[in-house]
Motif scaffolding. Structure first.
Motif, PDB file in Angstrom:
ATOM      1  N   ASP A  67       0.832  -1.207   0.000  1.00 34.91           N
ATOM      2  CA  ASP A  67       0.000   0.000   0.000  1.00 34.91           C
ATOM      3  C   ASP A  67       0.868   1.258   0.000  1.00 34.91           C
ATOM      4  OD1 ASP A  67      -2.309  -1.500  -0.024  1.00 34.91           O
ATOM      5  OD2 ASP A  67      -2.647  -1.374   2.140  1.00 34.91           O
ATOM      6  N   CYS A  68       1.997   1.216   0.698  1.00 33.59           N
ATOM      7  CA  CYS A  68       2.930   2.355   0.678  1.00 33.59           C
ATOM      8  C   CYS A  68       3.427   2.605  -0.734  1.00 33.59           C
ATOM      9  CB  CYS A  68       4.115   2.101   1.609  1.00 33.59           C
ATOM     10  SG  CYS A  68       3.714   2.052   3.364  1.00 33.59           S
ATOM     11  N   LYS A  73       3.392   5.819  -6.018  1.00 35.28           N
ATOM     12  CA  LYS A  73       3.496   5.745  -7.481  1.00 35.28           C
ATOM     13  C   LYS A  73       2.865   6.940  -8.187  1.00 35.28           C
ATOM     14  CE  LYS A  73       2.848   2.521 -11.310  1.00 35.28           C
ATOM     15  NZ  LYS A  73       2.255   1.250 -11.761  1.00 35.28           N
ATOM     16  N   GLU A  74       1.664   7.330  -7.788  1.00 37.00           N
ATOM     17  CA  GLU A  74       0.965   8.407  -8.507  1.00 37.00           C
ATOM     18  C   GLU A  74       1.577   9.790  -8.294  1.00 37.00           C
ATOM     19  OE1 GLU A  74      -3.522  10.312  -9.032  1.00 37.00           O
ATOM     20  OE2 GLU A  74      -3.245   8.426  -7.940  1.00 37.00           O
ATOM     21  N   PRO A  75       1.812  10.214  -7.038  1.00 34.61           N
ATOM     22  CA  PRO A  75       2.344  11.576  -6.865  1.00 34.61           C
ATOM     23  C   PRO A  75       3.713  11.795  -7.486  1.00 34.61           C
ATOM     24  CG  PRO A  75       2.359  10.391  -4.779  1.00 34.61           C
ATOM     25  CD  PRO A  75       1.557   9.573  -5.741  1.00 34.61           C
ATOM     26  N   HIS A  76       4.513  10.736  -7.582  1.00 36.77           N
ATOM     27  CA  HIS A  76       5.845  10.869  -8.182  1.00 36.77           C
ATOM     28  C   HIS A  76       5.845  10.536  -9.675  1.00 36.77           C
ATOM     29  CE1 HIS A  76       7.975  11.865  -4.549  1.00 36.77           C
ATOM     30  NE2 HIS A  76       7.465  10.829  -3.922  1.00 36.77           N
ATOM     31  N   GLY A  77       4.690  10.112 -10.189  1.00 32.84           N
ATOM     32  CA  GLY A  77       4.601   9.800 -11.614  1.00 32.84           C
ATOM     33  C   GLY A  77       5.527   8.674 -12.025  1.00 32.84           C
ATOM     34  N   ILE A  78       5.613   7.623 -11.203  1.00 35.71           N
ATOM     35  CA  ILE A  78       6.515   6.503 -11.482  1.00 35.71           C
ATOM     36  C   ILE A  78       5.907   5.621 -12.579  1.00 35.71           C
ATOM     37  CG2 ILE A  78       7.675   4.476 -10.538  1.00 35.71           C
ATOM     38  CD1 ILE A  78       7.532   5.873  -7.772  1.00 35.71           C
ATOM     39  N   LYS A  79       6.566   5.588 -13.720  1.00 37.37           N
ATOM     40  CA  LYS A  79       6.129   4.751 -14.837  1.00 37.37           C
ATOM     41  C   LYS A  79       7.043   3.545 -14.943  1.00 37.37           C
ATOM     42  CE  LYS A  79       5.461   4.816 -19.868  1.00 37.37           C
ATOM     43  NZ  LYS A  79       5.616   5.628 -21.114  1.00 37.37           N
ATOM     44  N   ILE A 104      10.639   8.677 -14.489  1.00 41.20           N
ATOM     45  CA  ILE A 104      10.090   9.652 -13.559  1.00 41.20           C
ATOM     46  C   ILE A 104      10.393  11.047 -14.093  1.00 41.20           C
ATOM     47  CG2 ILE A 104      10.136  10.570 -11.204  1.00 41.20           C
ATOM     48  CD1 ILE A 104      10.967   7.834 -10.202  1.00 41.20           C
ATOM     49  N   GLY A 105       9.339  11.826 -14.328  1.00 38.37           N
ATOM     50  CA  GLY A 105       9.539  13.188 -14.824  1.00 38.37           C
ATOM     51  C   GLY A 105      10.293  13.258 -16.126  1.00 38.37           C
ATOM     52  N   GLY A 106      10.107  12.272 -16.988  1.00 32.91           N
ATOM     53  CA  GLY A 106      10.774  12.261 -18.284  1.00 32.91           C
ATOM     54  C   GLY A 106      12.176  11.689 -18.271  1.00 32.91           C
TER      55      GLY A 106
END
Length: 198
Positions: A67-68, A73-79, A104-106
């Motif tokens: 869950d952590c 994942k979403e707030p840091h935009g981890i793809k 992350i962030g491009g």
């Protein structure tokens, strides 16, 4: 769980964890329960990322760590690009198992999950070794991040903390440790324990 690495032609290769442990110590007496927790959390994250996890099979502890990760994942935009990659460095001949290639962030790079306390330079050196190991395959790999996970910890008790590493000397420092480790092992100052691999 220990990993034994070999090159395609069968040469035994040193793993990044063994190199850092051999030179820096720090895991002697490490509780088996904590090691098992780390293994189970890594597996849960991998299977969840791959869409192949039955969450009803998780213990409450492991689910808490998963869950952590989900919250991070979403707030840091981890793809997620690729999960659990085992590779070796074609020039320096060490090997390792990376948690994930991400964007992350491009910026494309390596992320490594930690369920224990931050280990400072050790974490930076490990990630630097992974990035350089994979550059032959993924030339644009640049980023290095640790994602520390622990329920009810870190800022606002969110359960995660993402740390980026940018020190350009980290890989050279890792190679210095690797050289010292190799000399000690070749000269008999470090003896490998006998293992039964099943």
């Amino acid at each position: 769980k220990e990993h034994l690495y070999h090159s395609p032609d069968g040469m035994r290769l040193e793993g990044t964890t063994d190199i850092l442990q051999g030179e820096l110590g720090g895991f002697n007496g490490f509780p088996k329960s904590a090691a098992m927790r780390g293994h189970d959390v890594h597996a849960a994250i991998q299977y969840w990322n791959e869409g192949d996890l039955d969450e009803s099979t998780l213990t409450d502890e492991v689910k808490g760590y998963l869950d952590c990760f989900k919250r991070a994942k979403e707030p840091h935009g981890i793809k997620i690009i690729q999960n659990e990659i085992i590779r070796y460095h074609p020039k320096y001949l060490y090997a390792g198992r990376c948690d994930e290639v991400v964007e992350i962030g491009g910026t494309r790079g390596i992320i490594d999950y930690k369920t224990g306390a931050p280990s400072g330079a050790r974490d930076r050196w490990q990630l630097a070794a992974y990035v350089e190991m994979l550059k032959a395959e993924i030339p644009d790999l640049k980023g290095r991040w640790n994602l520390y996970l622990k329920p009810d910890q870190y800022e606002a008790k969110c359960g995660f903390k993402l740390v980026e590493h940018k020190n350009k000397q980290d890989f050279m420092q890792f190679l210095a440790l690797f050289s010292a480790y190799t000399i000690k092992k070749n000269e008999g100052y470090i003896r490998e324990k006998r293992r039964i691999v099943q």
